[in-house]
Scaffold this motif. Structure first.
Motif, mmCIF file in Angstrom:
data_model
loop_
_atom_site.group_PDB
_atom_site.id
_atom_site.type_symbol
_atom_site.label_atom_id
_atom_site.label_comp_id
_atom_site.label_asym_id
_atom_site.label_seq_id
_atom_site.Cartn_x
_atom_site.Cartn_y
_atom_site.Cartn_z
ATOM 1 N N ALA A 89 48.127 47.073 50.496
ATOM 2 C CA ALA A 89 47.096 46.143 50.969
ATOM 3 C C ALA A 89 47.696 44.800 51.377
ATOM 4 N N ILE A 90 48.638 44.298 50.585
ATOM 5 C CA ILE A 90 49.238 42.993 50.887
ATOM 6 C C ILE A 90 50.161 43.083 52.096
ATOM 7 N N ASP A 110 41.522 35.953 52.940
ATOM 8 C CA ASP A 110 40.379 36.868 52.961
ATOM 9 C C ASP A 110 39.870 37.001 51.525
ATOM 10 N N ASP A 111 38.765 36.327 51.215
ATOM 11 C CA ASP A 111 38.273 36.282 49.835
ATOM 12 C C ASP A 111 37.922 37.662 49.286
ATOM 13 N N ALA A 112 37.327 38.502 50.113
ATOM 14 C CA ALA A 112 36.948 39.843 49.654
ATOM 15 C C ALA A 112 38.188 40.659 49.292
ATOM 16 N N LEU A 113 39.210 40.588 50.139
ATOM 17 C CA LEU A 113 40.449 41.317 49.875
ATOM 18 C C LEU A 113 41.152 40.757 48.646
ATOM 19 N N LYS A 114 41.198 39.436 48.554
ATOM 20 C CA LYS A 114 41.855 38.787 47.416
ATOM 21 C C LYS A 114 41.189 39.184 46.102
ATOM 22 N N THR A 165 39.542 37.351 37.329
ATOM 23 C CA THR A 165 39.272 36.044 37.929
ATOM 24 C C THR A 165 40.509 35.157 37.864
ATOM 25 N N SER A 166 41.201 35.204 36.734
ATOM 26 C CA SER A 166 42.435 34.425 36.594
ATOM 27 C C SER A 166 43.523 34.937 37.533
ATOM 28 N N ASN A 167 43.490 36.238 37.797
ATOM 29 C CA ASN A 167 44.501 36.828 38.680
ATOM 30 C C ASN A 167 44.376 36.353 40.126
ATOM 31 N N LEU A 168 43.231 35.779 40.466
ATOM 32 C CA LEU A 168 43.023 35.328 41.845
ATOM 33 C C LEU A 168 44.086 34.327 42.279
ATOM 34 N N ILE A 211 42.016 42.902 45.240
ATOM 35 C CA ILE A 211 43.383 43.090 44.755
ATOM 36 C C ILE A 211 43.511 42.582 43.320
ATOM 37 N N ALA A 212 42.871 41.446 43.031
ATOM 38 C CA ALA A 212 42.908 40.888 41.675
ATOM 39 C C ALA A 212 42.278 41.859 40.676
ATOM 40 N N LYS A 213 41.188 42.509 41.076
ATOM 41 C CA LYS A 213 40.536 43.488 40.201
ATOM 42 C C LYS A 213 41.430 44.701 39.981
#
Length: 278
Positions: free
Chosen positions: A99-100, A47-51, A36-39, A54-56
């Protein structure tokens, strides 16, 4: 064969195992940002789903890096368990980079660099191009077989950026100005290493991952993010584009107004230096 807990009952063994697992988990999470912090690292992705994904993936890579250090006293460079941790980290970073990059190529889908990479000629058979009963044939020089030829119309089409090879994606990113050529080379090395750790390739090429490979992937990741920040800082924002369009529109209106008053181009050039070159 003697077992460590041969003189203790199963409940005690299970209790000790749980305690050890909790300690290892605490060690891996300690001083590490949650997914969550990595977001916030990827706040440039809309794109919230992609973001979130990637953070996970980044969290998993960092977790296994810590796990690698947790077992450092009992693992050596030849340990299969260490190889597993290193392999997963390389796979994670390779996926994050791709992905990025794909995200930004989609954002710049009309950029000449992306258009040139995705351009794919398509040949469409033209029915009825020849008179009825007329055909074109040629003999294959190697096989000697007679082959039929057909008249086709060439059409330019564009494939999805996801279908580009990673090297092509990175080349387009460099041309757009998203990343530097040096970062492109570093990412490509990591991505090739990622593909090389698949079982058949690893066996054939005798690929052995090292801790330095993961250290390099981690440092490249931060350089990658820094270059993206710089690209976004100096690239045109929507607000800047709107302002540019407004100024351009006002300028054209002014020129049209002067033309309606029969002002010559040379006179306009005196009023607006550089007009002739615009």
């Amino acid at each position: 064969m003697m077992y460590p807990y041969s003189l203790r009952n199963f409940t005690d063994i299970r209790q000790d195992t749980h305690e050890q697992a909790r300690y290892i988990h605490w060690f891996c999470q300690n001083h590490m940002d949650t997914h969550t912090s990595n977001l916030k690292l990827f706040d440039f992705i809309d794109d919230d789903a992609l973001k979130t994904r990637i953070a996970k993936e980044l969290y998993v890579a960092r977790y296994f890096c810590k796990l690698q250090f947790a077992f450092k006293p009992v693992w050596n460079q030849e340990s299969f368990e260490l190889f597993g941790c290193l392999k997963l980290q390389i796979v994670q970073y390779g996926g994050i980079f791709e992905a990025i990059i794909v995200y930004f190529l989609r954002k710049n889908i009309d950029h000449v660099a992306v258009r040139n990479k995705t351009k794919t000629p398509e040949y469409i058979h033209q029915e009825g191009a020849l008179a009825k009963g007329v055909s074109i044939q040629q003999q294959d020089k190697k096989s000697g077989q007679i082959e039929s030829l057909y008249l086709c119309k060439k059409k330019e089409s564009y494939k999805n950026v996801e279908l580009l090879r990673m090297e092509e994606k990175l080349e387009a990113a460099v041309e757009i100005g998203i990343i530097s050529d040096q970062t492109k080379k570093s990412i490509l090395n990591i991505y090739n290493l990622r593909n090389s750790v698949h079982i058949q390739k690893a066996a054939k090429n005798e690929i052995e991952l090292e801790i330095d490979h993961c250290k390099n992937a981690f440092s490249t990741f931060w350089e990658f993010l820094e270059e993206i920040r710089k690209y976004l800082e100096y690239s045109e924002t929507p607000e800047m584009k709107e302002e540019e369009e407004r100024i351009k529109s006002e300028f054209e209106e002014s020129i049209n107004s002067l033309n309606q008053k029969n002002v010559t181009n040379s006179e306009i050039e005196m009023l607006v230096p550089g007009f002739e070159s615009l």
